[in-house]
Design a protein around this motif. Structure first.
Motif, PDB file in Angstrom:
ATOM      1  N   ILE A 277       1.211  -1.410  -0.267  1.00  0.00           N
ATOM      2  CA  ILE A 277      -0.180   0.706  -0.136  1.00  0.00           C
ATOM      3  C   ILE A 277       1.323   1.519  -0.195  1.00  0.00           C
ATOM      4  CG2 ILE A 277      -1.699   1.657   1.237  1.00  0.00           C
ATOM      5  CD1 ILE A 277      -2.508  -1.509   2.576  1.00  0.00           C
ATOM      6  N   GLY A 278       0.814   1.700  -1.296  1.00  0.00           N
ATOM      7  CA  GLY A 278       1.653   2.814  -1.287  1.00  0.00           C
ATOM      8  C   GLY A 278       3.293   2.326  -1.870  1.00  0.00           C
ATOM      9  N   SER A 279       3.186   3.833  -2.738  1.00  0.00           N
ATOM     10  CA  SER A 279       4.965   3.794  -3.611  1.00  0.00           C
ATOM     11  C   SER A 279       5.516   4.851  -4.137  1.00  0.00           C
ATOM     12  CB  SER A 279       4.110   3.507  -5.426  1.00  0.00           C
ATOM     13  OG  SER A 279       4.067   5.377  -5.518  1.00  0.00           O
ATOM     14  N   GLY A 280       6.154   4.930  -2.026  1.00  0.00           N
ATOM     15  CA  GLY A 280       7.164   5.503  -1.801  1.00  0.00           C
ATOM     16  C   GLY A 280       7.985   4.813  -2.130  1.00  0.00           C
ATOM     17  N   ILE A 281       9.490   5.338  -2.038  1.00  0.00           N
ATOM     18  CA  ILE A 281      10.355   4.314  -2.307  1.00  0.00           C
ATOM     19  C   ILE A 281      10.536   3.162  -1.445  1.00  0.00           C
ATOM     20  CG2 ILE A 281      12.128   5.771  -0.053  1.00  0.00           C
ATOM     21  CD1 ILE A 281      13.140   5.426  -3.255  1.00  0.00           C
TER      22      ILE A 281
ATOM     23  N   GLY B 203       5.869   8.705  -3.963  1.00  0.00           N
ATOM     24  CA  GLY B 203       5.858   9.507  -2.929  1.00  0.00           C
ATOM     25  C   GLY B 203       5.891  11.193  -2.745  1.00  0.00           C
ATOM     26  N   LYS B 204       7.461  11.026  -1.489  1.00  0.00           N
ATOM     27  CA  LYS B 204       7.553  12.417  -1.484  1.00  0.00           C
ATOM     28  C   LYS B 204       8.887  12.236  -2.773  1.00  0.00           C
ATOM     29  CE  LYS B 204       6.609  12.308   3.215  1.00  0.00           C
ATOM     30  NZ  LYS B 204       6.362  11.021   3.662  1.00  0.00           N
TER      31      LYS B 204
ATOM     32  N   GLY C 276      10.508  17.008  -2.962  1.00  0.00           N
ATOM     33  CA  GLY C 276      10.277  17.135  -0.857  1.00  0.00           C
ATOM     34  C   GLY C 276      12.615  16.829  -1.564  1.00  0.00           C
TER      35      GLY C 276
ATOM     36  N   SER D 169      16.332  16.443  -1.774  1.00  0.00           N
ATOM     37  CA  SER D 169      17.294  17.346  -2.620  1.00  0.00           C
ATOM     38  C   SER D 169      18.901  16.504  -2.130  1.00  0.00           C
ATOM     39  CB  SER D 169      17.836  18.904  -2.363  1.00  0.00           C
ATOM     40  OG  SER D 169      17.145  18.982  -0.780  1.00  0.00           O
TER      41      SER D 169
ATOM     42  N   GLU E  14      -5.874   4.943  -6.865  1.00  0.00           N
ATOM     43  CA  GLU E  14      -6.623   3.702  -6.151  1.00  0.00           C
ATOM     44  C   GLU E  14      -6.295   3.494  -4.545  1.00  0.00           C
ATOM     45  OE1 GLU E  14      -7.335  -0.060  -8.429  1.00  0.00           O
ATOM     46  OE2 GLU E  14      -8.306  -0.444  -6.808  1.00  0.00           O
TER      47      GLU E  14
ATOM     48  N   ILE F  49       8.528  25.331   1.473  1.00  0.00           N
ATOM     49  CA  ILE F  49       9.393  25.130   0.862  1.00  0.00           C
ATOM     50  C   ILE F  49       8.641  26.514  -0.441  1.00  0.00           C
ATOM     51  CG2 ILE F  49      10.770  23.985  -1.132  1.00  0.00           C
ATOM     52  CD1 ILE F  49       9.431  21.437   0.808  1.00  0.00           C
TER      53      ILE F  49
ATOM     54  N   LYS G  39      -0.654  16.136   0.023  1.00  0.00           N
ATOM     55  CA  LYS G  39      -0.205  14.838  -1.709  1.00  0.00           C
ATOM     56  C   LYS G  39       0.153  13.293  -1.098  1.00  0.00           C
ATOM     57  CE  LYS G  39       1.832  19.282  -3.760  1.00  0.00           C
ATOM     58  NZ  LYS G  39       0.780  19.085  -5.158  1.00  0.00           N
TER      59      LYS G  39
ATOM     60  N   GLY H  37       8.755   2.220   5.072  1.00  0.00           N
ATOM     61  CA  GLY H  37       8.983   3.245   4.873  1.00  0.00           C
ATOM     62  C   GLY H  37       9.276   4.407   6.192  1.00  0.00           C
TER      63      GLY H  37
ATOM     64  N   GLY I  99      13.873   9.400   5.412  1.00  0.00           N
ATOM     65  CA  GLY I  99      15.386   9.587   4.421  1.00  0.00           C
ATOM     66  C   GLY I  99      15.349   8.427   3.701  1.00  0.00           C
ATOM     67  N   ILE I 100      15.867   9.138   2.623  1.00  0.00           N
ATOM     68  CA  ILE I 100      15.907   8.449   1.828  1.00  0.00           C
ATOM     69  C   ILE I 100      17.031   6.939   2.088  1.00  0.00           C
ATOM     70  CG2 ILE I 100      16.714   7.445  -0.987  1.00  0.00           C
ATOM     71  CD1 ILE I 100      16.185  10.704  -1.331  1.00  0.00           C
ATOM     72  N   PRO I 101      17.887   6.811   2.309  1.00  0.00           N
ATOM     73  CA  PRO I 101      18.459   5.323   3.001  1.00  0.00           C
ATOM     74  C   PRO I 101      17.878   4.763   3.799  1.00  0.00           C
ATOM     75  CG  PRO I 101      19.789   7.552   3.241  1.00  0.00           C
ATOM     76  CD  PRO I 101      19.242   8.431   2.893  1.00  0.00           C
TER      77      PRO I 101
HETATM   78  P1  FAD Z   1       6.151   8.065   1.460  1.00  0.00           P
HETATM   79  O1  FAD Z   1       7.107   9.448   0.460  1.00  0.00           O
HETATM   80  O2  FAD Z   1       5.897   9.341   1.874  1.00  0.00           O
HETATM   81  O3  FAD Z   1       4.760   7.766  -0.053  1.00  0.00           O
HETATM   82  C1  FAD Z   1       4.238   6.447   0.595  1.00  0.00           C
HETATM   83  C2  FAD Z   1       3.206   6.992  -0.330  1.00  0.00           C
HETATM   84  O4  FAD Z   1       1.925   6.599   0.362  1.00  0.00           O
HETATM   85  C3  FAD Z   1       2.786   7.650  -1.101  1.00  0.00           C
HETATM   86  O5  FAD Z   1       2.853   7.740  -2.556  1.00  0.00           O
HETATM   87  C4  FAD Z   1       0.686   8.319  -0.605  1.00  0.00           C
HETATM   88  O6  FAD Z   1       0.537   8.695  -1.843  1.00  0.00           O
HETATM   89  C5  FAD Z   1       0.901   6.360  -0.221  1.00  0.00           C
HETATM   90  N1  FAD Z   1      -0.268   6.651   0.428  1.00  0.00           N
HETATM   91  C6  FAD Z   1      -1.101   7.265   1.348  1.00  0.00           C
HETATM   92  N2  FAD Z   1      -2.148   7.133   1.478  1.00  0.00           N
HETATM   93  C7  FAD Z   1      -2.109   6.027   0.911  1.00  0.00           C
HETATM   94  C8  FAD Z   1      -3.427   5.343   0.913  1.00  0.00           C
HETATM   95  N3  FAD Z   1      -4.528   5.157   1.695  1.00  0.00           N
HETATM   96  N4  FAD Z   1      -3.050   4.254  -0.355  1.00  0.00           N
HETATM   97  C9  FAD Z   1      -2.218   4.009  -1.200  1.00  0.00           C
HETATM   98  N5  FAD Z   1      -1.583   4.291  -1.453  1.00  0.00           N
HETATM   99  C10 FAD Z   1      -1.463   5.397  -0.007  1.00  0.00           C
HETATM  100  N6  FAD Z   1      15.265  12.194   2.564  1.00  0.00           N
HETATM  101  C11 FAD Z   1      16.864  12.656   2.427  1.00  0.00           C
HETATM  102  O7  FAD Z   1      17.158  10.852   2.117  1.00  0.00           O
HETATM  103  N7  FAD Z   1      16.840  13.382   1.665  1.00  0.00           N
HETATM  104  C12 FAD Z   1      16.629  14.682   1.438  1.00  0.00           C
HETATM  105  O8  FAD Z   1      17.000  15.986   1.478  1.00  0.00           O
HETATM  106  C13 FAD Z   1      14.895  15.066   2.572  1.00  0.00           C
HETATM  107  N8  FAD Z   1      14.456  16.447   2.084  1.00  0.00           N
HETATM  108  C14 FAD Z   1      12.911  15.963   1.835  1.00  0.00           C
HETATM  109  C15 FAD Z   1      12.477  16.909   1.999  1.00  0.00           C
HETATM  110  C16 FAD Z   1      11.660  16.844   1.873  1.00  0.00           C
HETATM  111  C17 FAD Z   1      10.108  18.568   1.711  1.00  0.00           C
HETATM  112  C18 FAD Z   1      10.610  15.958   2.171  1.00  0.00           C
HETATM  113  C19 FAD Z   1       8.734  16.388   2.044  1.00  0.00           C
HETATM  114  C20 FAD Z   1      11.114  15.167   2.071  1.00  0.00           C
HETATM  115  C21 FAD Z   1      12.266  14.620   2.192  1.00  0.00           C
HETATM  116  N9  FAD Z   1      12.721  13.323   2.850  1.00  0.00           N
HETATM  117  C22 FAD Z   1      14.424  13.705   2.565  1.00  0.00           C
HETATM  118  C23 FAD Z   1      12.271  12.542   3.219  1.00  0.00           C
HETATM  119  C24 FAD Z   1      12.202  11.254   2.904  1.00  0.00           C
HETATM  120  O9  FAD Z   1      11.547  11.977   0.983  1.00  0.00           O
HETATM  121  C25 FAD Z   1      11.306  10.531   2.651  1.00  0.00           C
HETATM  122  O10 FAD Z   1      11.914   9.741   4.124  1.00  0.00           O
HETATM  123  C26 FAD Z   1      10.343   9.361   2.162  1.00  0.00           C
HETATM  124  O11 FAD Z   1      10.876   9.712   0.942  1.00  0.00           O
HETATM  125  C27 FAD Z   1       9.541   8.829   2.162  1.00  0.00           C
HETATM  126  O12 FAD Z   1       9.477   7.659   1.251  1.00  0.00           O
HETATM  127  P2  FAD Z   1       8.541   6.266   2.069  1.00  0.00           P
HETATM  128  O13 FAD Z   1       8.955   5.514   1.485  1.00  0.00           O
HETATM  129  O14 FAD Z   1       8.591   6.490   3.630  1.00  0.00           O
HETATM  130  O15 FAD Z   1       6.904   6.577   1.047  1.00  0.00           O
END
Ligand code: FAD
Length: 488
Positions: A7-11, A38-39, A53, A55, A247, A308, A425, A462, A470-472
């Motif tokens: 559920i969710g296509s974050g990294i 995602g972010k 998000g 950088s 979806e 931002i 978002k 996540g 953070g990405i790593p």
């Molecule tokens: P997320 O990216 O949080 O994605 C979650 C996904 O779940 C989203 O696509 C969302 O739409 C989806 N979702 C939510 N609810 C549902 C649902 N009910 N059904 C289906 N899908 C759903 N990290 C770094 O390493 N370096 C940086 O410089 C840095 N700077 C940042 C600057 C900003 C402005 C932001 C916002 C973040 C930054 N980060 C940085 C943090 C980093 O972006 C995040 O830690 C990381 O991208 C989070 O990934 P995630 O896998 O947790 O999922």
């Protein structure tokens, strides 16, 4: 073939999907947005390209690892270059410091610029490495919620040397032990923001972060930060992961404490495993709302958020690089306002990221794409319209003071993102950037585990769960989660 739903296509969602696919699962990813990442997203406005998000890109080997896992050449999907300069720092009194990425060069240069001994700087960075080496294996690569983690030799070794980790002091107190120069302390204090915490609260163990930057380096992906999520998305499609965009998932279906699949607005889907990559708060509140909630975990303090401004700037600035920081005069006041009062200080630290420095096509000729960010509190229903206006004024004053320009006359176009926008978002609770904050020495242990102890076949990955944002760390969370799914 066993089925897994993410559920969710974050990294972390994409990375978990890739790992489960490799382990023989038929994997489907469900995403509320119309895009993956995602972010980690991007957009264009009036001829300028912006990463929305993140950088700063560190530990690219964790991305490469996923291509190698699928027997692909990473370079066919994703390319990046190492930066020679970590960041350009500026202070109001005219002081500037361009921090070399190479550790030896950093020590030589910082010793002169901040009138500090080489030995003190070297000791600090040696301590930074030591902390990283002692904790990487326990805190970053394993579940903290399985007994087996505590029975390993590496964990015992770290526990014996716990004094070296500085968990009973905050980051600022540790930095004060080493550095008399307030500017150098501010420079090292800023590493607390890498996980959205305050240097005056987060434990001294965070002084390990400079080691990550100086030893492993900082990088810029060809095509921008967005390419991190997009290249992994392309790989996932190539190996057979299926994606359902637009979806949103509305429930994780549980029968007799066992997950059986999910419900979306369109259908009910069966699966053997359900892995949530959405914020842990939303997962419990929206998808498991009939079930028992882990209240303590869900009430934890959130990390900071951000305001931002994405500015198209009609100027080429030779004094700026990819990463630039213009420091505030009173750093402690800034973090007190964010975490205690949940507002903004009058004088703010301003971060400017300019990707057109790396790729000219990100801005029209003679112009630059400025991503201008200030740390902000998480969203508690503050008056964001007036906080944005206040931030804009403070940013303009800071830039004009430090760079001796009139930035307001050079802005061609503007878009703004605030904590409400981040929450809308990405589903991030209160718009926090990194899930929960690391403002307590127990934070690492209080973060939610990568599995559910109440329901079978429910897992989490996540930035809002172990090991953090953070990405790593998100990529490491995907590995821990996928390992737990297949070798519980
Ligand atoms: P997320 O990216 O949080 O994605 C979650 C996904 O779940 C989203 O696509 C969302 O739409 C989806 N979702 C939510 N609810 C549902 C649902 N009910 N059904 C289906 N899908 C759903 N990290 C770094 O390493 N370096 C940086 O410089 C840095 N700077 C940042 C600057 C900003 C402005 C932001 C916002 C973040 C930054 N980060 C940085 C943090 C980093 O972006 C995040 O830690 C990381 O991208 C989070 O990934 P995630 O896998 O947790 O999922």
């Amino acid at each position: 073939m066993k089925k897994a739903i993410v559920i969710g296509s974050g990294i972390a969602g994409i990375a978990t999907a890739l790992r489960l696919n490799k382990n023989g699962y038929e994997v489907s990813v469900f995403e509320s947005n119309s895009y993956a990442g995602g972010k980690i997203h991007a957009f264009t406005n009036k001829g300028y390209r912006y990463d929305m998000g993140p950088s700063l890109f560190t530990m690219p080997q964790l991305v490469d690892e996923l291509f190698i896992l699928h027997n692909k050449n990473p370079k066919d999907y994703f390319n990046y270059s190492r930066k020679d300069v970590v960041c350009n720092y500026f202070w109001d009194d005219g002081k500037r410091f361009s921090a070399p990425a190479n550790q030896g060069e950093f020590i030589n240069s910082a010793a002169i610029e901040f009138n500090t001994s080489h030995e003190v700087l070297r000791n600090y960075l040696t301590g930074s490495k030591e902390k990283y080496d002692l904790t990487e294996n326990i805190f970053l690569r394993k579940s903290l919620h399985k007994w087996s983690t505590y029975l390993s030799f590496s964990t015992l070794k770290s526990l014996i040397q716990v004094g070296k980790l500085h968990i009973n002091k905050n980051l600022d107190q540790v930095n004060r032990q080493y550095f008399d120069n307030p500017k150098l302390r501010q420079l090292f204090n800023r590493y607390a923001t890498y996980n959205g915490s305050s240097p005056y609260k987060t434990p001294g163990i965070m002084s390990m972060i400079p080691h990550l930057e100086m030893h492993y380096g900082t990088f810029y992906p060809k095509g921008g930060m967005h390419e991190i999520s997009q290249s992994l998305y392309r790989l996932a499609k190539d190996v057979g992961v299926s994606f359902h965009f637009d979806e949103p998932v509305t429930a994780i279906n549980i029968t007799d404490k066992v997950a059986e699949g999910i419900t979306t607005a369109k259908a009910i889907y069966k699966a053997d495993l359900v892995i949530s990559n959405m914020d842990i708060f939303g997962t419990y509140q929206n998808l498991l709302n009939e079930e028992k909630q882990p209240k303590k975990i869900l009430q934890q303090e959130r990390s900071s958020s951000a305001i931002i401004f994405y500015w198209g700037v009609h100027r080429e600035s030779s004094e700026l690089d990819l990463h630039n920081i213009l420091f505030s005069k009173d750093y402690q006041e800034e973090f007190n306002k964010i975490f205690e009062e949940k507002i903004l200080a009058d004088d703010l630290t301003v971060y400017i990221n300019i990707t057109s420095k790396e790729d000219e096509s990100d801005a029209p000729e003679g112009c630059e794409n400025w991503f201008v960010m200030v740390n902000a509190p998480a969203n508690f229903g503050q008056d964001w319209k007036s906080l944005i206006a206040k931030a804009r004024l403070s940013i303009i004053t800071k830039i004009n003071t430090v760079l001796k320009i009139k930035i307001e006359d050079l802005i061609d176009s503007e878009q703004v993102l605030d904590p409400i926008g981040i929450e809308t978002k990405t589903g991030s609770h209160r718009g926090s950037l990194y899930g929960t904050s690391s403002n307590s020495k127990f934070s690492a242990f209080l973060r939610h585990a990568n599995f559910s102890s109440a329901y079978k076949n429910v897992f989490f990955c996540g930035g809002s769960v172990h090991p953090g944002g953070g990405i790593p760390l998100c990529l490491l969370s995907a590995k821990i989660t996928a390992d737990l799914c297949t070798k519980p």
